[in-house]
Design a protein around this motif. Structure first.
Motif, PDB file in Angstrom:
ATOM      1  N   SER A  35       1.251  -1.512  -0.060  1.00 28.81           N
ATOM      2  CA  SER A  35      -0.006  -0.123  -0.063  1.00 28.81           C
ATOM      3  C   SER A  35       1.112   1.338  -0.202  1.00 28.81           C
ATOM      4  O   SER A  35       0.802   1.972  -0.531  1.00 28.81           O
ATOM      5  CB  SER A  35      -1.002  -0.239   1.766  1.00 28.81           C
ATOM      6  OG  SER A  35      -1.655  -1.344   1.288  1.00 28.81           O
ATOM      7  N   ALA A  36       1.876   1.107   0.883  1.00 27.02           N
ATOM      8  CA  ALA A  36       3.025   2.395   0.819  1.00 27.02           C
ATOM      9  C   ALA A  36       3.616   2.545  -0.518  1.00 27.02           C
ATOM     10  O   ALA A  36       2.853   3.918  -0.813  1.00 27.02           O
ATOM     11  CB  ALA A  36       3.820   2.044   1.788  1.00 27.02           C
ATOM     12  N   LEU A  37       3.767   1.923  -0.857  1.00 26.20           N
ATOM     13  CA  LEU A  37       4.716   1.784  -2.047  1.00 26.20           C
ATOM     14  C   LEU A  37       3.432   2.155  -3.640  1.00 26.20           C
ATOM     15  O   LEU A  37       3.829   3.036  -4.027  1.00 26.20           O
ATOM     16  CB  LEU A  37       4.868   0.665  -2.781  1.00 26.20           C
ATOM     17  CG  LEU A  37       6.420   0.109  -2.392  1.00 26.20           C
ATOM     18  CD1 LEU A  37       6.907  -1.412  -3.088  1.00 26.20           C
ATOM     19  CD2 LEU A  37       7.660   1.563  -2.727  1.00 26.20           C
ATOM     20  N   THR A  38       1.985   2.048  -4.062  1.00 23.60           N
ATOM     21  CA  THR A  38       1.274   2.655  -4.318  1.00 23.60           C
ATOM     22  C   THR A  38       0.823   3.573  -3.729  1.00 23.60           C
ATOM     23  O   THR A  38       0.627   4.148  -4.786  1.00 23.60           O
ATOM     24  CB  THR A  38      -0.116   1.225  -4.195  1.00 23.60           C
ATOM     25  OG1 THR A  38       0.209   0.168  -4.205  1.00 23.60           O
ATOM     26  CG2 THR A  38      -1.372   1.893  -5.391  1.00 23.60           C
ATOM     27  N   VAL A  39       0.400   4.156  -2.759  1.00 26.33           N
ATOM     28  CA  VAL A  39      -0.163   4.748  -3.144  1.00 26.33           C
ATOM     29  C   VAL A  39       1.185   6.003  -2.825  1.00 26.33           C
ATOM     30  O   VAL A  39       1.082   7.637  -3.312  1.00 26.33           O
ATOM     31  CB  VAL A  39      -0.316   5.483  -1.134  1.00 26.33           C
ATOM     32  CG1 VAL A  39      -0.652   7.017  -0.746  1.00 26.33           C
ATOM     33  CG2 VAL A  39      -1.854   4.325  -0.454  1.00 26.33           C
ATOM     34  N   LYS A  40       2.194   5.787  -2.564  1.00 22.73           N
ATOM     35  CA  LYS A  40       3.774   6.529  -3.235  1.00 22.73           C
ATOM     36  C   LYS A  40       3.805   6.771  -4.572  1.00 22.73           C
ATOM     37  O   LYS A  40       4.045   8.311  -4.959  1.00 22.73           O
ATOM     38  CB  LYS A  40       5.286   6.129  -2.250  1.00 22.73           C
ATOM     39  CG  LYS A  40       6.453   6.939  -2.318  1.00 22.73           C
ATOM     40  CD  LYS A  40       6.461   7.765  -1.891  1.00 22.73           C
ATOM     41  CE  LYS A  40       8.050   8.949  -1.542  1.00 22.73           C
ATOM     42  NZ  LYS A  40       7.704   9.508  -0.388  1.00 22.73           N
TER      43      LYS A  40
ATOM     44  N   LYS B 241       2.729  10.868  -4.653  1.00 23.17           N
ATOM     45  CA  LYS B 241       4.257  11.268  -3.956  1.00 23.17           C
ATOM     46  C   LYS B 241       4.722  11.022  -2.835  1.00 23.17           C
ATOM     47  O   LYS B 241       5.435  11.335  -1.826  1.00 23.17           O
ATOM     48  CB  LYS B 241       4.793  12.599  -4.266  1.00 23.17           C
ATOM     49  CG  LYS B 241       4.727  12.529  -5.657  1.00 23.17           C
ATOM     50  CD  LYS B 241       5.235  14.676  -6.497  1.00 23.17           C
ATOM     51  CE  LYS B 241       5.317  13.774  -8.020  1.00 23.17           C
ATOM     52  NZ  LYS B 241       5.852  15.497  -8.312  1.00 23.17           N
ATOM     53  N   ARG B 242       3.555  10.571  -2.105  1.00 18.13           N
ATOM     54  CA  ARG B 242       3.657  10.762  -0.398  1.00 18.13           C
ATOM     55  C   ARG B 242       3.636   9.311   0.246  1.00 18.13           C
ATOM     56  O   ARG B 242       3.220   8.169  -0.175  1.00 18.13           O
ATOM     57  CB  ARG B 242       2.146  11.413   0.443  1.00 18.13           C
ATOM     58  CG  ARG B 242       2.097  13.179  -0.272  1.00 18.13           C
ATOM     59  CD  ARG B 242       1.348  13.704   1.387  1.00 18.13           C
ATOM     60  NE  ARG B 242      -0.614  13.278  -0.383  1.00 18.13           N
ATOM     61  CZ  ARG B 242      -1.566  14.131   0.496  1.00 18.13           C
ATOM     62  NH1 ARG B 242      -1.692  14.477   0.850  1.00 18.13           N
ATOM     63  NH2 ARG B 242      -2.388  13.212  -0.889  1.00 18.13           N
ATOM     64  N   PHE B 243       3.992   9.178   1.563  1.00 17.10           N
ATOM     65  CA  PHE B 243       4.391   8.337   2.080  1.00 17.10           C
ATOM     66  C   PHE B 243       2.974   8.582   3.327  1.00 17.10           C
ATOM     67  O   PHE B 243       2.648   8.464   4.160  1.00 17.10           O
ATOM     68  CB  PHE B 243       5.576   7.950   2.824  1.00 17.10           C
ATOM     69  CG  PHE B 243       5.859   6.814   3.411  1.00 17.10           C
ATOM     70  CD1 PHE B 243       6.139   6.902   5.367  1.00 17.10           C
ATOM     71  CD2 PHE B 243       6.035   5.665   3.552  1.00 17.10           C
ATOM     72  CE1 PHE B 243       6.303   5.881   6.250  1.00 17.10           C
ATOM     73  CE2 PHE B 243       5.907   4.474   3.885  1.00 17.10           C
ATOM     74  CZ  PHE B 243       6.376   5.053   5.553  1.00 17.10           C
ATOM     75  N   ILE B 244       2.750   6.474   3.372  1.00 21.92           N
ATOM     76  CA  ILE B 244       1.910   6.291   4.313  1.00 21.92           C
ATOM     77  C   ILE B 244       1.854   5.626   5.296  1.00 21.92           C
ATOM     78  O   ILE B 244       2.948   5.050   5.844  1.00 21.92           O
ATOM     79  CB  ILE B 244       0.564   5.421   3.480  1.00 21.92           C
ATOM     80  CG1 ILE B 244       0.734   4.515   3.610  1.00 21.92           C
ATOM     81  CG2 ILE B 244      -0.609   6.001   2.637  1.00 21.92           C
ATOM     82  CD1 ILE B 244      -0.608   3.860   3.047  1.00 21.92           C
ATOM     83  N   SER B 245       1.236   5.806   6.786  1.00 25.89           N
ATOM     84  CA  SER B 245       2.318   5.617   8.225  1.00 25.89           C
ATOM     85  C   SER B 245       0.809   4.320   8.423  1.00 25.89           C
ATOM     86  O   SER B 245       1.251   3.256   9.086  1.00 25.89           O
ATOM     87  CB  SER B 245       2.388   5.727   8.905  1.00 25.89           C
ATOM     88  OG  SER B 245       1.425   7.016   9.222  1.00 25.89           O
ATOM     89  N   GLU B 246      -0.254   4.499   7.962  1.00 26.81           N
ATOM     90  CA  GLU B 246      -1.207   3.452   8.703  1.00 26.81           C
ATOM     91  C   GLU B 246      -1.911   3.636   7.365  1.00 26.81           C
ATOM     92  O   GLU B 246      -2.164   3.700   6.663  1.00 26.81           O
ATOM     93  CB  GLU B 246      -2.012   3.976   9.975  1.00 26.81           C
ATOM     94  CG  GLU B 246      -1.265   4.321  10.541  1.00 26.81           C
ATOM     95  CD  GLU B 246      -1.810   4.962  12.507  1.00 26.81           C
ATOM     96  OE1 GLU B 246      -0.850   5.642  12.886  1.00 26.81           O
ATOM     97  OE2 GLU B 246      -2.928   4.805  12.366  1.00 26.81           O
TER      98      GLU B 246
ATOM     99  N   SER C 187      12.657   1.850  -1.459  1.00 24.12           N
ATOM    100  CA  SER C 187      11.594   2.894  -0.200  1.00 24.12           C
ATOM    101  C   SER C 187      10.791   2.773  -0.540  1.00 24.12           C
ATOM    102  O   SER C 187      10.796   4.509  -1.271  1.00 24.12           O
ATOM    103  CB  SER C 187      12.799   2.758   0.864  1.00 24.12           C
ATOM    104  OG  SER C 187      11.939   3.573   1.888  1.00 24.12           O
ATOM    105  N   ALA C 188       9.647   2.903  -0.144  1.00 20.67           N
ATOM    106  CA  ALA C 188       8.370   3.364  -0.180  1.00 20.67           C
ATOM    107  C   ALA C 188       8.563   4.883   0.716  1.00 20.67           C
ATOM    108  O   ALA C 188       7.510   6.270   0.901  1.00 20.67           O
ATOM    109  CB  ALA C 188       7.114   3.109   0.352  1.00 20.67           C
ATOM    110  N   CYS C 189       9.278   5.068   2.075  1.00 21.23           N
ATOM    111  CA  CYS C 189       9.178   6.209   2.852  1.00 21.23           C
ATOM    112  C   CYS C 189      10.961   6.878   1.822  1.00 21.23           C
ATOM    113  O   CYS C 189      10.674   7.991   2.342  1.00 21.23           O
ATOM    114  CB  CYS C 189       9.493   5.831   4.145  1.00 21.23           C
ATOM    115  SG  CYS C 189      10.484   5.558   4.587  1.00 21.23           S
TER     116      CYS C 189
END
Ligand SMILES: Nc1nc2c(ncn2[C@@H]2O[C@H](COP(=O)(O)OP(=O)(O)OP(=O)(O)O)[C@@H](O)[C@H]2O)c(=O)[nH]1
Length: 258
Positions: A37-42, A46-51, A167-169
């Motif tokens: 999910s983090a990679l998809t949303v990034k 362009k943003r990193f999700i945490s939850e 790295s998604a972040c």
């Protein structure tokens, strides 16, 4: 049925009919918590999700420009609880696969192997093949690394797929590159599949026709109706924006984006 990569190509004898706009369906597979999910949303914002809600499976759509060619990219962020199960919901839909593990989690790497063992036999028989990219995510967690880059490269080579560590972040371009590379590989497979179709020269030699196309898998069917899937569309076209992060109509209560 939309065909993949409709760049019309004419040569002195045969004109391949103009197809509809290109589309590319990317399915993101991998263990729970590997960062799908983090990679998809990034990639989309362009943003990193945490939850996130780990049980939700979403499919997103974004207008992308890859090598100066517009392409409608659809990304299915899967949420298999126990590794590769119920795979028919995405196998026929996919133009390409991203198989994700976390470099700080050996178990997630082993689950990727299960995905590769399940997906590869299916894709290898397709025309065009659906390329697979193996992704080692969370490369920012180097100090907790449990899977070496060599291990990742070796597994990718064993299944004939491309390999990246990301790295998604961290930086957006490296994540965007992976998704765009999946589009490029799917595009190359589609062109190769068209190119290998035999040409027939009619008796009077006045015309040449392509053999009837093998039933190219439609790169986009009606989305499967997984119980919790929501089709979410990226609002602004990345192709037209001045690289503005598109507004993604995520249901905010499910993603805490910071
Ligand atoms: N340090 C670091 N953490 C990450 C990275 N990518 C994801 N995470 C974190 O790892 C956790 C899981 O990320 P998700 O993207 O939700 O993982 P997932 O594969 O979608 O998990 P499921 O939805 O349960 O399948 C979250 O806490 C993220 O913030 C990364 O590149 N680096």
């Amino acid at each position: 049925m939309s065909l993949m990569f409709g760049k019309a190509r004419t040569c002195n004898i045969v004109t391949i009919p103009e197809h509809e706009p290109a589309e590319c369906n990317i399915v993101v597979l991998g263990a729970i918590g590997s960062g799908k999910s983090a990679l998809t949303v990034k990639f989309l914002t362009k943003r990193f999700i945490s939850e996130y809600d780990p049980n939700l499976e979403d499919t997103y759509s974004s207008e992308e420009m890859v090598d100066q060619q517009p392409v409608q990219v659809r990304v299915m962020d899967t949420a298999d609880q126990d590794g590769p199960v119920n795979c028919e919901r995405y196998l026929a839909w996919a133009s390409a696969f991203l198989v994700v593990y976390s470099i700080d989690n050996k178990c997630s790497f082993e689950i990727c192997q299960q995905y590769l063992e399940m997906v590869t036999p299916y894709t290898k028989g397709l025309q065009p093949e659906s390329p697979i990219i193996l992704l080692g995510n969370k490369v920012d967690m180097e100090r907790y690394r449990q899977v070496s880059q060599t291990d990742g490269e070796t597994l990718a080579a064993r299944f004939g797929c491309t390999f990246f560590e990301v790295s998604a972040c961290l930086d957006f371009p490296s994540v965007q590159h992976v998704f765009h590379e999946a589009v490029r590989e799917a595009r190359r497979e589609a062109e190769r599949s068209l190119a290998v179709r035999p040409l027939y020269i009619s008796e009077d030699k006045s015309t040449v026709s392509l053999s009837p196309a093998p039933p190219l898998l439609p790169c986009y069917k009606e989305l499967p109706t997984p119980t919790t899937a929501k089709v979410v569309t990226v609002k602004s076209s990345r192709a037209q924006s001045k690289r503005r992060a598109p507004t993604l109509t995520l249901l905010k209560d499910r993603f805490k984006i910071f």
